[in-house]
Motif scaffolding. Structure first.
Motif, PDB file in Angstrom:
ATOM      1  N   GLU A 174      35.546  36.325  43.158  1.00 33.07           N
ATOM      2  CA  GLU A 174      36.156  37.531  42.595  1.00 33.07           C
ATOM      3  C   GLU A 174      35.392  38.041  41.381  1.00 33.07           C
ATOM      4  O   GLU A 174      35.488  39.213  41.022  1.00 33.07           O
ATOM      5  CB  GLU A 174      37.615  37.272  42.161  1.00 33.07           C
ATOM      6  CG  GLU A 174      38.531  36.834  43.271  1.00 33.07           C
ATOM      7  CD  GLU A 174      38.579  35.304  43.423  1.00 33.07           C
ATOM      8  OE1 GLU A 174      37.866  34.586  42.689  1.00 33.07           O
ATOM      9  OE2 GLU A 174      39.306  34.832  44.304  1.00 33.07           O
ATOM     10  N   LYS A 175      34.632  37.162  40.733  1.00 33.90           N
ATOM     11  CA  LYS A 175      33.910  37.531  39.515  1.00 33.90           C
ATOM     12  C   LYS A 175      32.408  37.678  39.746  1.00 33.90           C
ATOM     13  O   LYS A 175      31.652  37.827  38.796  1.00 33.90           O
ATOM     14  CB  LYS A 175      34.160  36.481  38.434  1.00 33.90           C
ATOM     15  CG  LYS A 175      35.600  36.409  37.988  1.00 33.90           C
ATOM     16  CD  LYS A 175      35.779  35.400  36.892  1.00 33.90           C
ATOM     17  CE  LYS A 175      37.233  35.367  36.435  1.00 33.90           C
ATOM     18  NZ  LYS A 175      37.429  34.444  35.318  1.00 33.90           N
ATOM     19  N   TYR A 206      32.603  38.067  54.811  1.00 35.90           N
ATOM     20  CA  TYR A 206      32.401  37.337  53.561  1.00 35.90           C
ATOM     21  C   TYR A 206      31.499  36.116  53.721  1.00 35.90           C
ATOM     22  O   TYR A 206      31.634  35.134  53.010  1.00 35.90           O
ATOM     23  CB  TYR A 206      33.734  36.965  52.922  1.00 35.90           C
ATOM     24  CG  TYR A 206      33.857  37.517  51.528  1.00 35.90           C
ATOM     25  CD1 TYR A 206      33.889  36.677  50.430  1.00 35.90           C
ATOM     26  CD2 TYR A 206      33.912  38.885  51.309  1.00 35.90           C
ATOM     27  CE1 TYR A 206      33.980  37.189  49.149  1.00 35.90           C
ATOM     28  CE2 TYR A 206      34.007  39.407  50.039  1.00 35.90           C
ATOM     29  CZ  TYR A 206      34.039  38.547  48.957  1.00 35.90           C
ATOM     30  OH  TYR A 206      34.123  39.059  47.691  1.00 35.90           O
ATOM     31  N   LYS A 207      30.568  36.190  54.636  1.00 34.78           N
ATOM     32  CA  LYS A 207      29.562  35.142  54.821  1.00 34.78           C
ATOM     33  C   LYS A 207      28.291  35.583  54.101  1.00 34.78           C
ATOM     34  O   LYS A 207      27.924  36.758  54.130  1.00 34.78           O
ATOM     35  CB  LYS A 207      29.241  34.917  56.296  1.00 34.78           C
ATOM     36  CG  LYS A 207      30.451  34.711  57.173  1.00 34.78           C
ATOM     37  CD  LYS A 207      30.836  33.279  57.244  1.00 34.78           C
ATOM     38  CE  LYS A 207      31.892  33.124  58.336  1.00 34.78           C
ATOM     39  NZ  LYS A 207      32.834  32.135  58.133  1.00 34.78           N
ATOM     40  N   VAL A 208      27.621  34.627  53.476  1.00 33.88           N
ATOM     41  CA  VAL A 208      26.376  34.913  52.776  1.00 33.88           C
ATOM     42  C   VAL A 208      25.279  35.190  53.794  1.00 33.88           C
ATOM     43  O   VAL A 208      25.055  34.395  54.708  1.00 33.88           O
ATOM     44  CB  VAL A 208      25.960  33.732  51.867  1.00 33.88           C
ATOM     45  CG1 VAL A 208      24.627  34.013  51.199  1.00 33.88           C
ATOM     46  CG2 VAL A 208      27.035  33.433  50.842  1.00 33.88           C
ATOM     47  N   ARG A 209      24.622  36.314  53.639  1.00 32.74           N
ATOM     48  CA  ARG A 209      23.539  36.679  54.567  1.00 32.74           C
ATOM     49  C   ARG A 209      22.185  36.740  53.885  1.00 32.74           C
ATOM     50  O   ARG A 209      21.166  36.798  54.539  1.00 32.74           O
ATOM     51  CB  ARG A 209      23.853  38.029  55.202  1.00 32.74           C
ATOM     52  CG  ARG A 209      25.106  38.025  56.053  1.00 32.74           C
ATOM     53  CD  ARG A 209      24.991  37.166  57.305  1.00 32.74           C
ATOM     54  NE  ARG A 209      23.935  37.607  58.190  1.00 32.74           N
ATOM     55  CZ  ARG A 209      24.061  38.530  59.118  1.00 32.74           C
ATOM     56  NH1 ARG A 209      25.234  39.095  59.319  1.00 32.74           N
ATOM     57  NH2 ARG A 209      23.039  38.883  59.850  1.00 32.74           N
ATOM     58  N   ILE A 214      32.577  31.527  48.546  1.00 29.80           N
ATOM     59  CA  ILE A 214      33.696  31.339  47.617  1.00 29.80           C
ATOM     60  C   ILE A 214      33.258  31.445  46.160  1.00 29.80           C
ATOM     61  O   ILE A 214      34.088  31.438  45.262  1.00 29.80           O
ATOM     62  CB  ILE A 214      34.439  30.010  47.852  1.00 29.80           C
ATOM     63  CG1 ILE A 214      33.509  28.820  47.714  1.00 29.80           C
ATOM     64  CG2 ILE A 214      35.129  30.024  49.209  1.00 29.80           C
ATOM     65  CD1 ILE A 214      34.238  27.473  47.702  1.00 29.80           C
ATOM     66  N   GLY A 215      31.963  31.540  45.925  1.00 26.36           N
ATOM     67  CA  GLY A 215      31.476  31.692  44.557  1.00 26.36           C
ATOM     68  C   GLY A 215      30.026  31.289  44.446  1.00 26.36           C
ATOM     69  O   GLY A 215      29.350  31.076  45.448  1.00 26.36           O
TER      70      GLY A 215
END
Length: 147
Positions: free
Chosen positions: A23-24, A56-59, A127-128
């Motif tokens: 979120e940040k 929301y997967k890192v690509r 998630i961060g």
């Protein structure tokens, strides 16, 4: 001094406690135009940020340098081309990542060549992240207390 790091429990610590929650974290999505990505980078003050897909997967990751390289003409920077490209056209698909349950030792190793490490949950969702700064701060705190 380095031996004290190896002998301590620091290397086995889970990285969740040092993670900046998603979120940040400034990020962009694959289909965002480059002008949006450059705006996010400038406003956030970061040189590189993660690229996520719609699930929301890192690509990958994208940097100011990659964006500027993509609009560099022979005689000038062609700013009008920013909206012609999408993030996925320019991004780097290689990004350091690790599972939330992995240890600080792995984060330390990955941070040698990267300003941040993306943290994923068990299904691969972002998630961060853990910054090189947070890693170095923990090491500094540990070394300050052990001397």
């Amino acid at each position: 001094m380095l031996q004290s790091l190896k002998d301590s429990q620091i290397m086995d610590n889970e990285i969740k406690e040092l993670m900046t929650p998603h979120e940040k974290v400034a990020h962009v999505q694959l289909n965002n135009p480059l002008d949006h990505a450059l705006l996010v980078l400038i406003k956030s003050g970061y040189t590189t940020i993660p690229v996520l897909d719609t699930e929301y997967k890192v690509r990958g990751q994208i940097s100011k340098a990659q964006i500027l390289d993509s609009i560099l003409g022979i005689e000038r920077i062609e700013m009008e081309r920013l909206h012609d490209y999408k993030v996925e056209d320019v991004m780097n698909g290689k990004v350091p990542r690790m599972n939330k349950n992995e240890t600080f030792g792995k984060a330390l190793m990955l941070s040698i060549n990267h300003p941040f490490v993306c943290i994923e949950d068990d299904d691969g969702s972002f998630i961060g992240l853990m910054t090189r700064r947070s890693i170095l701060a923990l090491i500094h705190r540990h070394l300050s207390h052990s001397s």
